[in-house]
Write a protein that holds these residues in place. Structure first.
Motif, PDB file in Angstrom:
ATOM      1  N   ILE A  72       0.134 -18.882  14.492  1.00 49.18           N
ATOM      2  CA  ILE A  72      -0.884 -17.647  14.633  1.00 49.18           C
ATOM      3  C   ILE A  72       0.105 -16.519  14.921  1.00 49.18           C
ATOM      4  O   ILE A  72       1.006 -16.453  15.835  1.00 49.18           O
ATOM      5  N   LEU A  73       0.078 -15.250  14.380  1.00 41.18           N
ATOM      6  CA  LEU A  73       0.762 -14.184  14.250  1.00 41.18           C
ATOM      7  C   LEU A  73       0.255 -12.997  15.105  1.00 41.18           C
ATOM      8  O   LEU A  73      -0.986 -12.640  14.326  1.00 41.18           O
ATOM      9  N   VAL A  74       0.587 -12.214  16.009  1.00 36.95           N
ATOM     10  CA  VAL A  74      -0.031 -10.972  16.352  1.00 36.95           C
ATOM     11  C   VAL A  74       1.072 -10.047  15.953  1.00 36.95           C
ATOM     12  O   VAL A  74       2.072 -10.118  16.888  1.00 36.95           O
ATOM     13  N   SER A  75       0.950  -8.991  14.953  1.00 33.24           N
ATOM     14  CA  SER A  75       1.932  -8.189  14.750  1.00 33.24           C
ATOM     15  C   SER A  75       2.228  -7.023  15.589  1.00 33.24           C
ATOM     16  O   SER A  75       1.010  -6.547  16.150  1.00 33.24           O
ATOM     17  N   THR A  76       3.459  -6.759  15.985  1.00 28.76           N
ATOM     18  CA  THR A  76       3.873  -5.747  16.776  1.00 28.76           C
ATOM     19  C   THR A  76       4.117  -4.313  15.760  1.00 28.76           C
ATOM     20  O   THR A  76       4.277  -3.386  16.367  1.00 28.76           O
ATOM     21  N   GLN A  77       3.881  -4.587  14.502  1.00 31.33           N
ATOM     22  CA  GLN A  77       3.567  -3.374  13.743  1.00 31.33           C
ATOM     23  C   GLN A  77       1.983  -2.679  13.816  1.00 31.33           C
ATOM     24  O   GLN A  77       1.873  -1.590  13.765  1.00 31.33           O
ATOM     25  N   LYS A  78       1.137  -3.822  13.916  1.00 28.14           N
ATOM     26  CA  LYS A  78      -0.200  -3.338  13.905  1.00 28.14           C
ATOM     27  C   LYS A  78      -0.765  -3.070  15.349  1.00 28.14           C
ATOM     28  O   LYS A  78      -1.597  -1.952  15.532  1.00 28.14           O
ATOM     29  N   TYR A  79       0.087  -3.549  16.413  1.00 29.07           N
ATOM     30  CA  TYR A  79      -0.556  -3.448  17.897  1.00 29.07           C
ATOM     31  C   TYR A  79       0.490  -2.822  18.566  1.00 29.07           C
ATOM     32  O   TYR A  79       1.713  -3.145  18.407  1.00 29.07           O
ATOM     33  N   PRO A  80       0.705  -1.868  19.620  1.00 29.27           N
ATOM     34  CA  PRO A  80       1.470  -1.651  20.484  1.00 29.27           C
ATOM     35  C   PRO A  80       1.951  -2.645  21.325  1.00 29.27           C
ATOM     36  O   PRO A  80       1.427  -3.871  21.514  1.00 29.27           O
ATOM     37  N   PRO A  81       3.402  -2.856  21.662  1.00 34.56           N
ATOM     38  CA  PRO A  81       4.087  -4.002  22.032  1.00 34.56           C
ATOM     39  C   PRO A  81       3.262  -4.821  23.319  1.00 34.56           C
ATOM     40  O   PRO A  81       3.155  -5.916  23.234  1.00 34.56           O
ATOM     41  N   ALA A  82       2.816  -4.009  24.226  1.00 32.98           N
ATOM     42  CA  ALA A  82       2.119  -4.650  25.289  1.00 32.98           C
ATOM     43  C   ALA A  82       0.827  -5.241  25.144  1.00 32.98           C
ATOM     44  O   ALA A  82       0.636  -6.290  25.373  1.00 32.98           O
ATOM     45  N   ALA A 105       0.039  -6.483  21.897  1.00 38.00           N
ATOM     46  CA  ALA A 105       0.326  -7.540  21.187  1.00 38.00           C
ATOM     47  C   ALA A 105       0.561  -8.688  21.957  1.00 38.00           C
ATOM     48  O   ALA A 105       0.091  -9.720  21.823  1.00 38.00           O
ATOM     49  N   LYS A 106       1.620  -8.646  23.130  1.00 37.17           N
ATOM     50  CA  LYS A 106       1.684  -9.586  24.028  1.00 37.17           C
ATOM     51  C   LYS A 106       0.502 -10.121  24.837  1.00 37.17           C
ATOM     52  O   LYS A 106       0.533 -11.418  24.933  1.00 37.17           O
ATOM     53  N   GLN A 107      -0.411  -9.087  25.260  1.00 41.03           N
ATOM     54  CA  GLN A 107      -1.454  -9.483  25.587  1.00 41.03           C
ATOM     55  C   GLN A 107      -2.461 -10.253  24.899  1.00 41.03           C
ATOM     56  O   GLN A 107      -2.906 -11.463  25.447  1.00 41.03           O
ATOM     57  N   LYS A 108      -2.550  -9.984  23.577  1.00 41.60           N
ATOM     58  CA  LYS A 108      -3.333 -10.654  22.779  1.00 41.60           C
ATOM     59  C   LYS A 108      -3.002 -12.291  22.445  1.00 41.60           C
ATOM     60  O   LYS A 108      -3.724 -12.883  22.396  1.00 41.60           O
ATOM     61  N   ILE A 109      -1.498 -12.111  22.230  1.00 41.43           N
ATOM     62  CA  ILE A 109      -0.913 -13.685  22.179  1.00 41.43           C
ATOM     63  C   ILE A 109      -0.978 -14.513  23.151  1.00 41.43           C
ATOM     64  O   ILE A 109      -1.469 -15.843  23.230  1.00 41.43           O
ATOM     65  N   ASP A 110      -1.172 -13.862  24.444  1.00 33.43           N
ATOM     66  CA  ASP A 110      -1.188 -14.776  25.680  1.00 33.43           C
ATOM     67  C   ASP A 110      -2.612 -15.309  25.773  1.00 33.43           C
ATOM     68  O   ASP A 110      -2.946 -16.058  26.234  1.00 33.43           O
ATOM     69  N   ALA A 111      -3.667 -14.377  25.408  1.00 30.52           N
ATOM     70  CA  ALA A 111      -4.992 -14.774  25.351  1.00 30.52           C
ATOM     71  C   ALA A 111      -5.268 -15.917  24.418  1.00 30.52           C
ATOM     72  O   ALA A 111      -5.953 -16.750  24.660  1.00 30.52           O
ATOM     73  N   ILE A 112      -4.796 -15.894  23.282  1.00 30.26           N
ATOM     74  CA  ILE A 112      -4.695 -16.969  22.062  1.00 30.26           C
ATOM     75  C   ILE A 112      -4.389 -18.181  22.804  1.00 30.26           C
ATOM     76  O   ILE A 112      -4.960 -19.259  22.633  1.00 30.26           O
ATOM     77  N   TYR A 113      -3.170 -18.040  23.194  1.00 30.52           N
ATOM     78  CA  TYR A 113      -2.410 -19.335  23.720  1.00 30.52           C
ATOM     79  C   TYR A 113      -3.198 -19.946  24.876  1.00 30.52           C
ATOM     80  O   TYR A 113      -3.427 -21.198  24.898  1.00 30.52           O
ATOM     81  N   GLY A 134       6.796  -9.985  15.167  1.00 25.71           N
ATOM     82  CA  GLY A 134       5.628  -9.817  16.289  1.00 25.71           C
ATOM     83  C   GLY A 134       5.848 -11.069  17.151  1.00 25.71           C
ATOM     84  O   GLY A 134       6.896 -11.725  17.226  1.00 25.71           O
ATOM     85  N   TRP A 135       4.489 -11.455  17.650  1.00 21.07           N
ATOM     86  CA  TRP A 135       4.471 -12.790  18.734  1.00 21.07           C
ATOM     87  C   TRP A 135       3.581 -13.859  18.020  1.00 21.07           C
ATOM     88  O   TRP A 135       2.776 -13.625  17.115  1.00 21.07           O
ATOM     89  N   HIS A 136       4.374 -14.979  18.217  1.00 21.72           N
ATOM     90  CA  HIS A 136       3.524 -16.120  17.372  1.00 21.72           C
ATOM     91  C   HIS A 136       3.466 -17.358  18.489  1.00 21.72           C
ATOM     92  O   HIS A 136       4.018 -17.542  19.530  1.00 21.72           O
ATOM     93  N   VAL A 137       2.484 -18.320  18.209  1.00 18.13           N
ATOM     94  CA  VAL A 137       2.222 -19.374  18.639  1.00 18.13           C
ATOM     95  C   VAL A 137       2.351 -20.345  17.625  1.00 18.13           C
ATOM     96  O   VAL A 137       1.858 -19.853  16.463  1.00 18.13           O
TER      97      VAL A 137
END
Length: 444
Positions: free
Chosen positions: A299-309, A311-319, A381-384
């Motif tokens: 699962i990718l949360v793109s740092t081009q689509k979302y601001p860095p902070a 994007a990190k919050q979103k991937i942490d929530a998914i995890y 971006g951020w992955h799991v």
């Protein structure tokens, strides 16, 4: 335009002037010549001259090279002059087109030559002086060799194309070497079209074989198709030929098998008996290239689509959702910013070594099977990720094709470059004034 040094060019120059050759130049002192002979003009190349002294030094270096051990007399003279004329023409073309080699690049090349001869620069220069070889002349020769390599890359590098047909033909010609020592367990379908069959019979047999191949390639059971339609004696056994050594099989079979992997269906193979379709059930022996592959979903949360902070919050929530039992595929479809894999529940299929970016590959290689990685970042971006399967895959066919393509591309580049050099010569003014210097043939 000034060209900066690269390791590949240094390697190429070391090939042009190997250590053994240079050492020969250091210990073999040229025959004494009259002073007036050294100052004579050997060849005029457009507006530049090549001197007798240059020809003599080049002949000395050629004598020291094993590749030229059979050259002597007029042949040695012509070879030396040919190299020098070619270098002059290349240097003139480079200058006219703004291609230059800076002093730093030449310095590094000279240092590399000295290291290959196990000397520091002070010792190297003293050895050259003792042998009567000018450091200035050697530097300029080095510059011309590097320039020639730059031109070779520029003239031939991006224009050659190698077709699949050419690659297949080369591999077929080397199939006996590729398959040496291998054994295969095969299934086989034969549609007979022996010598003497009419054109209509041959075409009908070919069409039937192609149709049968299509059926088994699309998933129909090979054994059933062989029992119903094959003309060979093994049809009752589902076409099973058992284990066969490569050197006991027809060459037409070996050519097909050289690029097949286990469970592959061959193209339709023609020989004097008719048309064949093979399935490779097992292989053993020979030299195979095995490499680890992993089947991964992410699962990718793109740092081009979302601001860095964010994007990190979103991937942490998914995890966190995955840790509490949420279904990976559903979260991937709903949240992943990788549209290609998101539609498949995040599945990326089988990934080979070097196929993914470094951070992703590291996570893929270290993550335990059927567990979800902690969030990690790449340039996308951020992955799991989750590793679903691992296997040792046979990559021999891919490597063979890569080697064949590289070989054919290199040969085409060389032919193209030689043709360009010949055209450069054809348009140049070259006046051979040294006896025995003029070539007997066109540029080789």
């Amino acid at each position: 335009m000034a060209i900066n040094s690269t390791q590949s060019l240094m390697t190429t120059w070391r090939k042009c002037l190997p250590a053994a050759l240079l050492m020969g130049a250091l210990v073999v002192v040229s025959h004494p010549l009259q002073a007036e002979a050294l100052d004579q003009i050997a060849v005029v190349v457009n507006s530049e001259v090549v001197l007798y002294s240059e020809v003599q030094q080049r002949m000395q270096m050629l004598r020291a090279s094993k590749a030229n051990k059979n050259l002597a007399g007029a042949d040695l003279t012509r070879a030396a002059v040919d190299e020098l004329v070619t270098e002059r023409l290349q240097a003139q073309y480079a200058k006219e087109n703004g291609i230059s080699v800076d002093d730093a690049m030449v310095d590094r090349a000279m240092e590399s030559i000295a290291r290959q001869n196990r000397m520091d620069m002070r010792t190297f220069q003293a050895a050259l002086q003792k042998a009567g070889i000018s450091m200035t002349a050697l530097r300029e020769q080095t510059r011309r060799k590097i320039t020639a390599d730059l031109l070779r890359k520029q003239i031939g590098g991006s224009k050659v194309a190698v077709s699949d047909r050419e690659v297949n033909d080369l591999i077929a010609s080397q199939s006996q070497k590729i398959t040496a020592g291998e054994r295969y367990r095969l299934q086989h379908i034969l549609v007979t079209a022996p010598n003497g069959a009419t054109i209509e019979q041959v075409n009908a047999a070919r069409n039937k074989a192609e149709d049968l191949r299509k059926r088994v390639a699309n998933g129909e059971d090979f054994s059933n198709v062989a029992k119903q339609f094959s003309d060979n004696n093994a049809a009752n056994n589902g076409g099973d030929l058992g284990w066969q050594a490569a050197d006991a099989l027809p060459s037409s079979f070996v050519r097909a098998l050289s690029l097949m992997q286990v469970n592959d269906i061959s193209p339709v193979v023609r020989d004097q008996n008719g048309f064949h379709v093979l399935k490779l059930l097992e292989r053993e022996g020979g030299k195979r290239a095995l490499a680890a592959e992993s089947r991964v979903r992410h699962i990718l949360v793109s740092t081009q689509k979302y601001p860095p902070a964010e994007a990190k919050q979103k991937i942490d929530a998914i995890y966190q959702q995955l840790q509490t039992g949420a279904e990976f595929a559903q979260l991937a479809k709903a949240n992943s910013d990788d549209p290609g894999s998101a539609a498949r529940g995040g599945d990326l299929g089988w990934a080979k070594a070097g196929q993914m970016v470094a951070a992703f590959e590291q996570a893929m290689n270290t993550q335990a099977l059927h567990t979800v990685s902690q969030p990690f970042q790449t340039q996308f971006g951020w992955h799991v990720l989750e590793v679903l399967e691992r296997k040792q895959a046979d990559q021999s066919a891919d490597q063979i094709r890569e080697k064949a393509t590289s070989y054919l591309g290199g040969r085409k580049e060389e032919e193209q470059y030689k043709a360009w050099l010949q055209s450069l010569r054809n348009g140049a003014y070259i006046d051979y004034r040294m006896q025995g210097a003029a070539p007997n043939l066109q540029l080789k």
